[in-house]
Write a protein that holds these residues in place. Structure first.
Motif: not given
Length: 377
Positions: A151-160
Protein backbone atom coordinates in the motif's frame (compact mmCIF):
# COMPACT_ATOMS: atom_id res chain seq x y z
CA UNK A 1 1.46 -2.41 -8.59
CA UNK A 2 2.78 -4.96 -6.13
CA UNK A 3 -0.70 -5.63 -4.69
CA UNK A 4 -2.54 -6.72 -7.85
CA UNK A 5 0.56 -8.47 -9.21
CA UNK A 6 0.91 -10.55 -6.02
CA UNK A 7 -2.83 -11.22 -5.93
CA UNK A 8 -2.99 -12.50 -9.50
CA UNK A 9 0.18 -14.57 -9.05
CA UNK A 10 -1.18 -16.21 -5.88
CA UNK A 11 -4.54 -16.90 -7.49
CA UNK A 12 -2.94 -18.49 -10.54
CA UNK A 13 -0.87 -20.68 -8.23
CA UNK A 14 -3.97 -22.10 -6.52
CA UNK A 15 -4.17 -19.86 -3.44
CA UNK A 16 -7.35 -18.11 -2.36
CA UNK A 17 -6.79 -14.35 -2.30
CA UNK A 18 -8.63 -11.21 -1.21
CA UNK A 19 -7.48 -7.84 -2.55
CA UNK A 20 -8.54 -4.79 -0.52
CA UNK A 21 -8.46 -1.45 -2.32
CA UNK A 22 -9.84 1.92 -1.27
CA UNK A 23 -10.41 3.17 -4.81
CA UNK A 24 -10.53 1.46 -8.19
CA UNK A 25 -7.84 2.91 -10.47
CA UNK A 26 -9.11 5.25 -13.19
CA UNK A 27 -9.16 3.56 -16.60
CA UNK A 28 -6.10 4.16 -18.74
CA UNK A 29 -6.67 6.32 -21.80
CA UNK A 30 -4.35 6.47 -24.79
CA UNK A 31 -5.13 10.15 -25.33
CA UNK A 32 -3.79 11.16 -21.90
CA UNK A 33 -0.32 9.65 -21.34
CA UNK A 34 0.67 9.27 -17.71
CA UNK A 35 3.65 11.44 -16.81
CA UNK A 36 4.97 8.63 -14.61
CA UNK A 37 6.85 6.06 -16.65
CA UNK A 38 9.16 3.17 -15.83
CA UNK A 39 12.13 1.51 -17.48
CA UNK A 40 10.61 -1.95 -17.17
CA UNK A 41 13.13 -4.78 -16.89
CA UNK A 42 12.95 -8.12 -18.78
CA UNK A 43 12.57 -10.25 -15.65
CA UNK A 44 9.47 -8.34 -14.63
CA UNK A 45 8.16 -8.45 -18.17
CA UNK A 46 8.41 -12.24 -17.91
CA UNK A 47 6.53 -12.16 -14.59
CA UNK A 48 3.66 -10.10 -16.02
CA UNK A 49 3.62 -12.24 -19.14
CA UNK A 50 3.04 -15.28 -16.96
CA UNK A 51 0.22 -13.41 -15.20
CA UNK A 52 -1.49 -12.68 -18.52
CA UNK A 53 -0.90 -8.93 -18.21
CA UNK A 54 2.08 -8.24 -20.46
CA UNK A 55 0.45 -8.82 -23.87
CA UNK A 56 -2.35 -6.28 -23.15
CA UNK A 57 0.27 -3.81 -21.90
CA UNK A 58 2.54 -4.16 -24.91
CA UNK A 59 -0.30 -4.02 -27.44
CA UNK A 60 -1.56 -0.77 -25.85
CA UNK A 61 1.66 1.23 -25.54
CA UNK A 62 5.02 -0.09 -24.39
CA UNK A 63 8.15 0.96 -26.22
CA UNK A 64 11.34 -1.13 -26.27
CA UNK A 65 14.67 0.51 -25.65
CA UNK A 66 17.71 -1.17 -27.16
CA UNK A 67 20.54 1.06 -26.03
CA UNK A 68 21.66 3.08 -23.02
CA UNK A 69 24.04 6.05 -23.13
CA UNK A 70 25.30 7.71 -19.95
CA UNK A 71 27.71 10.64 -19.70
CA UNK A 72 28.81 13.37 -17.33
CA UNK A 73 28.50 17.10 -18.01
CA UNK A 74 32.19 17.54 -17.16
CA UNK A 75 33.17 15.27 -20.04
CA UNK A 76 35.92 12.67 -20.11
CA UNK A 77 34.08 9.51 -21.09
CA UNK A 78 30.78 7.82 -21.81
CA UNK A 79 29.04 4.58 -20.93
CA UNK A 80 27.32 3.06 -23.96
CA UNK A 81 25.85 -0.43 -24.20
CA UNK A 82 23.12 -2.04 -26.25
CA UNK A 83 20.96 -5.13 -26.43
CA UNK A 84 23.25 -6.81 -28.95
CA UNK A 85 26.01 -6.89 -26.31
CA UNK A 86 23.72 -9.08 -24.20
CA UNK A 87 22.33 -11.17 -27.04
CA UNK A 88 18.82 -9.73 -26.59
CA UNK A 89 16.29 -7.92 -28.75
CA UNK A 90 15.95 -5.10 -26.22
CA UNK A 91 17.18 -4.00 -22.80
CA UNK A 92 13.67 -3.36 -21.53
CA UNK A 93 10.51 -1.36 -22.19
CA UNK A 94 9.30 2.12 -21.29
CA UNK A 95 5.78 1.77 -19.84
CA UNK A 96 3.35 4.22 -18.25
CA UNK A 97 2.35 3.71 -14.63
CA UNK A 98 -1.38 4.07 -15.32
CA UNK A 99 -1.26 1.49 -18.11
CA UNK A 100 0.49 -1.06 -15.89
CA UNK A 101 -2.04 -0.56 -13.10
CA UNK A 102 -5.01 -0.72 -15.50
CA UNK A 103 -3.93 -4.02 -17.07
CA UNK A 104 -3.07 -5.61 -13.72
CA UNK A 105 -6.48 -4.58 -12.36
CA UNK A 106 -8.10 -6.21 -15.41
CA UNK A 107 -6.05 -9.37 -14.75
CA UNK A 108 -7.54 -9.42 -11.24
CA UNK A 109 -11.03 -9.47 -12.75
CA UNK A 110 -10.14 -12.58 -14.76
CA UNK A 111 -8.78 -14.53 -11.76
CA UNK A 112 -11.45 -16.81 -10.24
CA UNK A 113 -9.50 -17.41 -7.01
CA UNK A 114 -9.38 -13.69 -6.30
CA UNK A 115 -11.99 -11.66 -4.40
CA UNK A 116 -11.76 -7.88 -4.79
CA UNK A 117 -13.08 -5.75 -1.95
CA UNK A 118 -13.30 -2.24 -3.38
CA UNK A 119 -13.99 0.30 -2.08
CA UNK A 120 -12.90 -0.80 1.37
CA UNK A 121 -10.13 -0.01 3.80
CA UNK A 122 -8.05 -1.74 6.43
CA UNK A 123 -8.78 -0.65 10.00
CA UNK A 124 -6.99 -3.20 12.18
CA UNK A 125 -4.80 -6.29 12.05
CA UNK A 126 -5.12 -9.18 14.49
CA UNK A 127 -2.63 -12.04 14.66
CA UNK A 128 -2.08 -15.34 16.42
CA UNK A 129 0.42 -18.09 15.87
CA UNK A 130 -1.50 -19.68 13.00
CA UNK A 131 -3.26 -16.84 11.15
CA UNK A 132 -3.71 -13.12 10.58
CA UNK A 133 -7.04 -11.29 10.37
CA UNK A 134 -7.64 -8.07 8.47
CA UNK A 135 -10.48 -6.03 9.96
CA UNK A 136 -12.03 -3.76 7.30
CA UNK A 137 -14.06 -0.57 7.50
CA UNK A 138 -17.02 -2.40 5.94
CA UNK A 139 -17.09 -4.88 8.83
CA UNK A 140 -15.54 -7.71 6.85
CA UNK A 141 -13.01 -9.86 8.70
CA UNK A 142 -10.57 -11.65 6.45
CA UNK A 143 -8.63 -14.52 8.02
CA UNK A 144 -5.57 -15.82 6.18
CA UNK A 145 -2.13 -17.33 6.52
CA UNK A 146 -0.42 -14.21 5.14
CA UNK A 147 -1.24 -10.50 4.83
CA UNK A 148 0.78 -8.48 2.30
CA UNK A 149 1.15 -4.74 2.73
CA UNK A 150 1.47 -3.40 -0.81
CA UNK A 151 0.00 0.00 0.00
CA UNK A 152 2.75 2.41 -0.91
CA UNK A 153 5.27 4.61 0.86
CA UNK A 154 2.69 5.86 3.38
CA UNK A 155 1.72 2.26 4.18
CA UNK A 156 -1.13 1.85 6.66
CA UNK A 157 -0.18 -1.82 7.04
CA UNK A 158 3.34 -0.88 8.10
CA UNK A 159 1.98 1.55 10.65
CA UNK A 160 -0.52 -0.91 12.11
CA UNK A 161 2.15 -3.53 12.78
CA UNK A 162 4.69 -0.97 14.01
CA UNK A 163 7.52 -1.53 11.54
CA UNK A 164 9.80 1.56 11.71
CA UNK A 165 11.39 3.23 8.68
CA UNK A 166 14.61 5.10 7.96
CA UNK A 167 13.93 8.22 5.84
CA UNK A 168 16.28 10.58 4.04
CA UNK A 169 15.01 13.58 2.10
CA UNK A 170 17.30 14.45 -0.81
CA UNK A 171 16.14 18.06 -1.05
CA UNK A 172 15.52 17.28 -4.72
CA UNK A 173 12.52 16.81 -6.96
CA UNK A 174 12.02 14.74 -10.07
CA UNK A 175 10.59 16.96 -12.82
CA UNK A 176 8.72 14.91 -15.43
CA UNK A 177 7.23 15.69 -18.85
CA UNK A 178 7.03 14.43 -22.42
CA UNK A 179 9.15 16.27 -24.97
CA UNK A 180 9.62 16.23 -28.71
CA UNK A 181 13.08 16.69 -30.21
CA UNK A 182 14.50 17.59 -33.62
CA UNK A 183 16.15 14.20 -33.97
CA UNK A 184 14.63 10.75 -33.24
CA UNK A 185 15.33 9.17 -29.85
CA UNK A 186 16.96 6.11 -31.49
CA UNK A 187 15.20 3.68 -29.09
CA UNK A 188 17.84 4.78 -26.58
CA UNK A 189 17.61 5.59 -22.88
CA UNK A 190 19.85 8.62 -22.35
CA UNK A 191 21.17 9.97 -19.05
CA UNK A 192 23.39 12.97 -18.45
CA UNK A 193 24.81 13.69 -15.01
CA UNK A 194 24.72 17.38 -14.09
CA UNK A 195 25.97 19.03 -10.88
CA UNK A 196 22.31 19.62 -9.93
CA UNK A 197 21.30 15.98 -10.56
CA UNK A 198 20.81 13.46 -13.38
CA UNK A 199 18.67 14.15 -16.45
CA UNK A 200 17.13 11.16 -18.24
CA UNK A 201 15.44 10.99 -21.66
CA UNK A 202 13.45 7.76 -22.08
CA UNK A 203 12.16 6.75 -25.55
CA UNK A 204 8.38 6.51 -25.98
CA UNK A 205 6.15 4.90 -28.58
CA UNK A 206 4.87 8.15 -30.12
CA UNK A 207 8.38 9.35 -30.95
CA UNK A 208 8.60 11.65 -27.96
CA UNK A 209 10.81 11.15 -24.92
CA UNK A 210 9.78 11.06 -21.28
CA UNK A 211 12.15 13.13 -19.17
CA UNK A 212 13.01 12.69 -15.51
CA UNK A 213 15.10 15.68 -14.42
CA UNK A 214 16.46 15.58 -10.87
CA UNK A 215 16.77 19.11 -9.51
CA UNK A 216 17.13 20.93 -6.18
CA UNK A 217 13.72 21.91 -4.83
CA UNK A 218 14.03 25.61 -5.64
CA UNK A 219 15.30 24.96 -9.17
CA UNK A 220 12.45 22.54 -9.85
CA UNK A 221 9.95 25.19 -8.74
CA UNK A 222 11.57 27.75 -11.05
CA UNK A 223 11.46 25.46 -14.07
CA UNK A 224 7.88 24.40 -13.39
CA UNK A 225 6.92 28.08 -13.51
CA UNK A 226 8.99 28.91 -16.60
CA UNK A 227 7.21 29.59 -19.90
CA UNK A 228 7.41 26.81 -22.48
CA UNK A 229 9.97 28.49 -24.74
CA UNK A 230 12.28 29.20 -21.82
CA UNK A 231 11.91 25.67 -20.46
CA UNK A 232 12.70 24.15 -23.86
CA UNK A 233 15.86 26.25 -24.16
CA UNK A 234 17.10 25.29 -20.72
CA UNK A 235 16.31 21.61 -21.26
CA UNK A 236 18.10 21.57 -24.62
CA UNK A 237 21.18 23.09 -22.99
CA UNK A 238 21.05 20.73 -19.99
CA UNK A 239 20.83 17.73 -22.33
CA UNK A 240 23.73 19.02 -24.43
CA UNK A 241 21.40 19.03 -27.48
CA UNK A 242 22.11 15.32 -28.00
CA UNK A 243 18.84 15.02 -29.95
CA UNK A 244 18.91 18.54 -31.35
CA UNK A 245 16.57 21.21 -30.06
CA UNK A 246 13.66 20.34 -27.78
CA UNK A 247 10.74 21.44 -29.97
CA UNK A 248 7.71 20.62 -27.81
CA UNK A 249 6.86 19.92 -24.19
CA UNK A 250 3.77 18.55 -22.46
CA UNK A 251 2.41 19.54 -19.09
CA UNK A 252 5.08 19.34 -16.39
CA UNK A 253 4.99 17.97 -12.86
CA UNK A 254 7.51 17.37 -10.07
CA UNK A 255 7.60 15.05 -7.08
CA UNK A 256 9.84 15.07 -3.99
CA UNK A 257 12.66 12.55 -3.85
CA UNK A 258 13.55 10.59 -0.75
CA UNK A 259 15.07 7.32 0.33
CA UNK A 260 12.80 5.37 2.66
CA UNK A 261 13.69 1.91 3.94
CA UNK A 262 11.62 -0.12 6.37
CA UNK A 263 13.84 -1.52 9.13
CA UNK A 264 11.98 -4.80 8.82
CA UNK A 265 9.74 -6.30 6.14
CA UNK A 266 8.00 -8.88 8.34
CA UNK A 267 5.97 -8.75 11.53
CA UNK A 268 4.44 -12.09 12.40
CA UNK A 269 2.32 -13.06 9.40
CA UNK A 270 2.46 -9.63 7.80
CA UNK A 271 4.97 -8.82 5.06
CA UNK A 272 5.68 -5.60 3.17
CA UNK A 273 6.40 -5.38 -0.56
CA UNK A 274 7.17 -2.56 -2.96
CA UNK A 275 7.17 1.05 -1.80
CA UNK A 276 5.73 0.04 1.57
CA UNK A 277 9.13 -1.57 2.21
CA UNK A 278 11.51 0.55 0.15
CA UNK A 279 11.48 3.78 -1.84
CA UNK A 280 14.64 4.63 -3.78
CA UNK A 281 16.08 7.44 -5.89
CA UNK A 282 14.66 7.24 -9.46
CA UNK A 283 17.94 7.83 -11.27
CA UNK A 284 18.19 4.21 -12.41
CA UNK A 285 14.45 3.72 -12.92
CA UNK A 286 14.55 0.65 -10.70
CA UNK A 287 11.90 1.32 -8.03
CA UNK A 288 9.09 -0.58 -9.73
CA UNK A 289 11.47 -3.38 -10.72
CA UNK A 290 12.63 -3.90 -7.14
CA UNK A 291 9.03 -4.02 -5.94
CA UNK A 292 7.96 -6.65 -8.46
CA UNK A 293 11.05 -8.69 -7.59
CA UNK A 294 9.71 -8.78 -4.01
CA UNK A 295 6.57 -10.39 -5.46
CA UNK A 296 8.54 -12.81 -7.64
CA UNK A 297 10.56 -13.96 -4.61
CA UNK A 298 7.36 -14.51 -2.60
CA UNK A 299 5.92 -16.45 -5.49
CA UNK A 300 8.95 -18.70 -5.56
CA UNK A 301 8.45 -19.28 -1.83
CA UNK A 302 4.79 -20.30 -1.97
CA UNK A 303 5.41 -22.46 -5.02
CA UNK A 304 8.00 -24.40 -3.04
CA UNK A 305 5.59 -24.76 -0.13
CA UNK A 306 2.49 -25.60 -2.17
CA UNK A 307 -1.10 -24.38 -1.86
CA UNK A 308 -1.73 -26.49 1.24
CA UNK A 309 1.45 -25.45 3.09
CA UNK A 310 2.09 -22.58 5.48
CA UNK A 311 3.71 -19.93 3.32
CA UNK A 312 4.02 -17.56 6.29
CA UNK A 313 5.84 -19.89 8.64
CA UNK A 314 8.40 -17.72 10.48
CA UNK A 315 11.49 -19.42 9.07
CA UNK A 316 10.20 -19.08 5.52
CA UNK A 317 9.33 -15.40 5.76
CA UNK A 318 12.62 -14.73 7.53
CA UNK A 319 14.56 -16.19 4.61
CA UNK A 320 12.53 -14.14 2.10
CA UNK A 321 13.05 -11.00 4.21
CA UNK A 322 16.83 -11.48 4.39
CA UNK A 323 17.06 -11.93 0.64
CA UNK A 324 14.89 -8.97 -0.30
CA UNK A 325 16.18 -6.54 2.35
CA UNK A 326 19.73 -7.28 1.29
CA UNK A 327 19.11 -6.62 -2.40
CA UNK A 328 16.86 -3.59 -1.88
CA UNK A 329 19.12 -1.94 0.70
CA UNK A 330 22.18 -2.43 -1.47
CA UNK A 331 20.31 -0.93 -4.42
CA UNK A 332 19.01 2.03 -2.41
CA UNK A 333 22.43 3.00 -1.06
CA UNK A 334 24.10 2.38 -4.42
CA UNK A 335 21.68 4.81 -6.10
CA UNK A 336 22.28 7.22 -3.21
CA UNK A 337 26.05 7.03 -3.67
CA UNK A 338 25.82 7.52 -7.43
CA UNK A 339 23.56 10.54 -6.96
CA UNK A 340 25.93 12.09 -4.38
CA UNK A 341 29.04 11.38 -6.47
CA UNK A 342 27.69 12.79 -9.71
CA UNK A 343 25.36 15.53 -8.40
CA UNK A 344 27.98 17.98 -7.18
CA UNK A 345 30.63 20.30 -8.57
CA UNK A 346 33.45 19.51 -6.13
CA UNK A 347 36.81 19.38 -7.89
CA UNK A 348 37.90 15.78 -7.26
CA UNK A 349 34.62 14.05 -8.20
CA UNK A 350 34.35 16.31 -11.28
CA UNK A 351 37.82 15.28 -12.43
CA UNK A 352 37.27 11.54 -12.13
CA UNK A 353 33.60 11.04 -13.06
CA UNK A 354 33.92 11.16 -16.83
CA UNK A 355 37.04 8.99 -17.05
CA UNK A 356 35.38 6.48 -14.70
CA UNK A 357 32.35 6.18 -17.00
CA UNK A 358 34.69 5.81 -19.94
CA UNK A 359 36.62 3.06 -18.16
CA UNK A 360 33.42 1.11 -17.45
CA UNK A 361 32.34 1.61 -21.06
CA UNK A 362 35.64 0.33 -22.44
CA UNK A 363 35.75 -2.66 -20.09
CA UNK A 364 33.25 -4.85 -21.93
CA UNK A 365 32.61 -7.43 -19.18
CA UNK A 366 32.12 -4.67 -16.57
CA UNK A 367 29.70 -2.77 -18.79
CA UNK A 368 27.74 -5.94 -19.49
CA UNK A 369 27.61 -6.66 -15.74
CA UNK A 370 25.96 -3.29 -15.07
CA UNK A 371 23.55 -3.78 -17.94
CA UNK A 372 22.53 -7.21 -16.69
CA UNK A 373 22.06 -5.99 -13.15
CA UNK A 374 19.82 -3.16 -14.31
CA UNK A 375 17.78 -5.51 -16.46
CA UNK A 376 17.45 -8.38 -14.05
CA UNK A 377 19.02 -10.67 -16.65
Amino acid sequence: MGGPAAAVAAGRDGLRVALVEAHAPPPWGAAQPDLRVYAFAPDNQALLDDLGAWAPIRSARAHPYRRMRVWDAAGGGELDFNADDLGREQLGHIVEHALLVDRLWAACERQPNLQRLCPDQLQAIEQDADSVTAVLASGHRLRAKLLLGADGAASAVRGLVGLPVDRHDYGQRGLVAYVGTEQPHEDTAWQRFLPTGPLAFLPCADGRSSIVWTLPDAEAERLLAADEAGFRRELTRAFDARLGEVVSVSARAAFPLRRQLAKGYVSGRVALVGDAAHAVHPLAGQGVNLGLRDVAALRALWRRVGASGDVAAPHRLARWERERRSENTLAAYSFDAINRFFSNDALLPTLVRGPLLGLVGRAGPLGRFFARRAGGI
